[in-house]
Design an enzyme around this catalytic site. Structure first.
Site, PDB file in Angstrom:
ATOM      1  N   THR A   1       1.191  -2.430   8.522  1.00 30.26           N
ATOM      2  CA  THR A   1       1.153  -1.121   7.848  1.00 30.26           C
ATOM      3  C   THR A   1       0.122  -1.110   6.720  1.00 30.26           C
ATOM      4  O   THR A   1      -0.743  -0.233   6.665  1.00 30.26           O
ATOM      5  CB  THR A   1       2.535  -0.800   7.250  1.00 30.26           C
ATOM      6  OG1 THR A   1       3.041  -1.974   6.646  1.00 30.26           O
ATOM      7  CG2 THR A   1       3.497  -0.282   8.286  1.00 30.26           C
TER       8      THR A   1
ATOM      9  N   PHE B   1       6.359   7.296   3.943  1.00 29.72           N
ATOM     10  CA  PHE B   1       7.276   6.162   3.793  1.00 29.72           C
ATOM     11  C   PHE B   1       8.700   6.553   4.168  1.00 29.72           C
ATOM     12  O   PHE B   1       9.659   5.911   3.757  1.00 29.72           O
ATOM     13  CB  PHE B   1       7.242   5.654   2.337  1.00 29.72           C
ATOM     14  CG  PHE B   1       5.918   5.052   1.952  1.00 29.72           C
ATOM     15  CD1 PHE B   1       5.591   3.749   2.323  1.00 29.72           C
ATOM     16  CD2 PHE B   1       4.986   5.781   1.235  1.00 29.72           C
ATOM     17  CE1 PHE B   1       4.360   3.191   1.975  1.00 29.72           C
ATOM     18  CE2 PHE B   1       3.758   5.238   0.886  1.00 29.72           C
ATOM     19  CZ  PHE B   1       3.441   3.932   1.254  1.00 29.72           C
TER      20      PHE B   1
ATOM     21  N   CYS C   1      11.144   3.527   3.007  1.00 27.23           N
ATOM     22  CA  CYS C   1      10.463   2.227   2.938  1.00 27.23           C
ATOM     23  C   CYS C   1      10.675   1.567   1.565  1.00 27.23           C
ATOM     24  O   CYS C   1      10.426   2.181   0.535  1.00 27.23           O
ATOM     25  CB  CYS C   1       8.970   2.428   3.161  1.00 27.23           C
ATOM     26  SG  CYS C   1       8.019   0.922   2.955  1.00 27.23           S
TER      27      CYS C   1
HETATM   28  C1  HEM Z   1       1.233   1.581   3.658  1.00 25.77           C
HETATM   29  C2  HEM Z   1       2.180   0.742   3.964  1.00 25.77           C
HETATM   30  C3  HEM Z   1       3.528   1.114   4.538  1.00 25.77           C
HETATM   31  C4  HEM Z   1       3.939   2.237   5.210  1.00 25.77           C
HETATM   32  C5  HEM Z   1       3.095   3.466   5.554  1.00 25.77           C
HETATM   33  C6  HEM Z   1       5.342   2.059   5.536  1.00 25.77           C
HETATM   34  C7  HEM Z   1       6.114   2.996   6.214  1.00 25.77           C
HETATM   35  C8  HEM Z   1       7.468   2.863   6.452  1.00 25.77           C
HETATM   36  C9  HEM Z   1       8.296   3.864   7.093  1.00 25.77           C
HETATM   37  C10 HEM Z   1       7.802   5.220   7.628  1.00 25.77           C
HETATM   38  C11 HEM Z   1       9.558   3.378   7.139  1.00 25.77           C
HETATM   39  C12 HEM Z   1      10.791   4.085   7.695  1.00 25.77           C
HETATM   40  C13 HEM Z   1      11.516   4.776   6.537  1.00 25.77           C
HETATM   41  C14 HEM Z   1      12.650   5.692   6.932  1.00 25.77           C
HETATM   42  O1  HEM Z   1      13.239   5.517   8.001  1.00 25.77           O
HETATM   43  O2  HEM Z   1      12.982   6.615   6.150  1.00 25.77           O
HETATM   44  C15 HEM Z   1       9.546   2.052   6.546  1.00 25.77           C
HETATM   45  C16 HEM Z   1      10.645   1.234   6.419  1.00 25.77           C
HETATM   46  C17 HEM Z   1      10.599  -0.046   5.904  1.00 25.77           C
HETATM   47  N1  HEM Z   1       9.509  -0.671   5.317  1.00 25.77           N
HETATM   48 FE1  HEM Z   1       7.667   0.115   5.096  1.00 25.77          FE
HETATM   49  N2  HEM Z   1       5.756   0.840   5.062  1.00 25.77           N
HETATM   50  C18 HEM Z   1       4.682   0.229   4.450  1.00 25.77           C
HETATM   51  C19 HEM Z   1       4.673  -1.015   3.838  1.00 25.77           C
HETATM   52  C20 HEM Z   1       5.751  -1.853   3.732  1.00 25.77           C
HETATM   53  C21 HEM Z   1       5.749  -3.148   3.069  1.00 25.77           C
HETATM   54  C22 HEM Z   1       4.548  -3.773   2.341  1.00 25.77           C
HETATM   55  C23 HEM Z   1       7.005  -3.678   3.216  1.00 25.77           C
HETATM   56  C24 HEM Z   1       7.601  -4.980   2.734  1.00 25.77           C
HETATM   57  C25 HEM Z   1       6.997  -6.048   2.455  1.00 25.77           C
HETATM   58  C26 HEM Z   1       7.797  -2.721   3.957  1.00 25.77           C
HETATM   59  C27 HEM Z   1       9.118  -2.885   4.294  1.00 25.77           C
HETATM   60  C28 HEM Z   1       9.893  -1.934   4.927  1.00 25.77           C
HETATM   61  C29 HEM Z   1      11.291  -2.160   5.288  1.00 25.77           C
HETATM   62  C30 HEM Z   1      12.090  -3.441   5.046  1.00 25.77           C
HETATM   63  C31 HEM Z   1      11.740  -0.963   5.887  1.00 25.77           C
HETATM   64  C32 HEM Z   1      13.136  -0.669   6.420  1.00 25.77           C
HETATM   65  C33 HEM Z   1      13.965  -0.067   5.271  1.00 25.77           C
HETATM   66  C34 HEM Z   1      15.392   0.224   5.684  1.00 25.77           C
HETATM   67  O3  HEM Z   1      15.648   0.547   6.843  1.00 25.77           O
HETATM   68  O4  HEM Z   1      16.256   0.127   4.803  1.00 25.77           O
HETATM   69  N3  HEM Z   1       6.998  -1.623   4.252  1.00 25.77           N
HETATM   70  N4  HEM Z   1       8.253   1.769   6.117  1.00 25.77           N
END
Ligand code: HEM
Length: 388
Positions: free
Chosen positions: A200, A327, A334
């Protein structure tokens, strides 16, 4: 169990040092590999960077592994594999089919790339446990946590946030815990960070780079901000927080190129009416983020244009209209957002102080988007022109 608590207890200022180390290491590689004016594929460089960051904060890696990291081809395969397509369609399938897809995924995860990543992480966690046991025998106290593995090992039941099967309105992930984590669970958590945080952030950086190279006036304005706010060799946490135009560029990039959009899916828990559509409980809803992010009713007639200035007067109105969800939204939003923004700011600031991105003969225009779980450009070849 949600990994939510970990990014709350881990101070971002501490992560900043690791992120800057990785940025400086990448700068050395950029310098080396562009010394004769060669073009480089920034996507590949950014993947090296984000993997190094995650490796060092979540996977027990102690020093830089850039351009020699054996995990990189394995992780890349995860995003190319057939099961990433299954993941993608999982969001829109009826519930009974979702369960079948889940079973297939679980089987796949026990084989191939996931197995290899698991093995590497298990080894790192076990190494840390052994180290702690040896330290204890020698009377050495457990010091400050060095990374997420330490934090997970130190975590007690009370530290863990709970999320039930659902919150009444919608549901997403399902498991939770009220005890100290097992090795398997710690490995699972670290792997989630790796998978969610590696591609991502690298992609977001790649898209920004492409947009800056194709909009030189915006790149120049950004460089002026970076020169003004970050005059010292090291970039402090406070200096990063002053990069307001950079934030606009990052937000605008994620508007035009949202990532991991398959994750913006939910199971409806109560009979609901959306516009003139009745949604029954149990229905899976997949949000079309790409369309939402360019809807002229939210963004105006220039919705398809790259115009970071639209963010300069604040972003509340876009969020209020529910028109911006890079996010995700709600309790499962996220958790890596702040980390992702910090990585991007730090690296772009270091690069833009020294170089300007320029389109070269190898740059694909328009970007050729490929992939499944996360849509990504095939490549982002750039010329890096040294600034005077
Ligand atoms: C530009 C970078 C990133 C984008 C665009 C992004 C986007 C997203 C999106 C769309 C979701 C789903 C959220 C939802 O269902 O409401 C998500 C979940 C998540 N992201 Fe990211 N993310 C990014 C970077 C990161 C980074 C750097 C990490 C950790 C090191 C991370 C960890 C997570 C985790 C663990 C979830 C699941 C959260 C949950 O279900 O409780 N993400 N992200």
């Amino acid at each position: 169990m949600t990994p939510l608590f970990i990014l709350f207890v881990w101070p971002m200022r501490k992560i900043k040092t690791t992120v800057e180390d990785c940025a400086l290491e990448l700068m050395r590689h950029i310098e080396e590999q562009t010394a004769e004016g060669q073009q480089i594929d920034m996507l590949a460089f950014y993947q090296e960077f984000t993997l190094d960051v995650i490796g060092r904060i979540a996977m027990g890696q102690t020093d830089s592994q850039m351009f020699k990291n054996p995990i990189l081809p394995i992780v890349k395969k995860l995003f190319e594999g057939a099961y990433s397509k299954l993941l993608l369609i999982g969001g829109v399938l009826p519930p009974f089919l979702v369960e079948i897809v889940r079973q297939i995924l679980m089987k796949k995860m026990k084989m191939g790339s996931f197995r290899k990543i698991n093995e590497i992480t298990i080894e790192a966690v076990n190494r840390r446990i052994k180290q702690r046991e040896e330290d204890e025998k020698r009377g050495i106290e457990v010091g400050e946590p060095q990374d997420f593995i330490d934090l997970f090992l130190d975590a007690k039941a009370g530290d863990v946030e709970y999320f039930g099967e659902d919150n009444g309105d919608f549901s997403k992930s399902t498991s939770y815990t009220n005890r100290q984590l097992t090795v398997e669970e710690i490995v699972g958590q670290c792997t989630v960070f790796l998978i969610a945080g590696f591609d991502t952030t690298a992609l977001s950086l790649s898209y920004s780079t492409f947009l800056l190279a194709t909009h030189p006036e915006i790149q120049k304005k950004l460089q002026e901000e970076v020169d003004r706010e970050c005059p010292d060799p090291e970039i402090s946490f406070d200096q990063l927080s002053k990069l307001k135009y950079m934030e606009c560029v990052m937000k605008e990039t994620l508007r035009l190129y949202p990532l991991g959009t398959f994750a913006n899916s939910r199971k409806c828990m109560r009979a609901t009416i959306l516009g003139d559509i009745e949604v029954e409980p149990g229905t899976m809803i997949q949000v079309d983020t790409w369309t939402l992010h360019t809807d002229p009713r939210v963004w105006g007639d220039d919705a398809k244009e790259f115009r970071p200035e639209r963010w300069e007067s604040g972003d509340e109105h876009f969020f209020q209209k529910g028109g911006y969800i890079p996010f995700g939204l709600g309790p499962r939003q996220c958790i890596g957002m702040r980390l992702a923004y910090m990585e991007e700011k730090m690296l772009l600031a270091h690069i833009l102080r020294r170089y300007s991105f320029e389109i070269g003969e190898k740059t694909e225009i328009p970007l050729r988007l490929v992939g499944a779980a996360t849509t990504q450009p095939n490549s982002v070849w750039m010329k890096l022109k040294a600034r005077n």
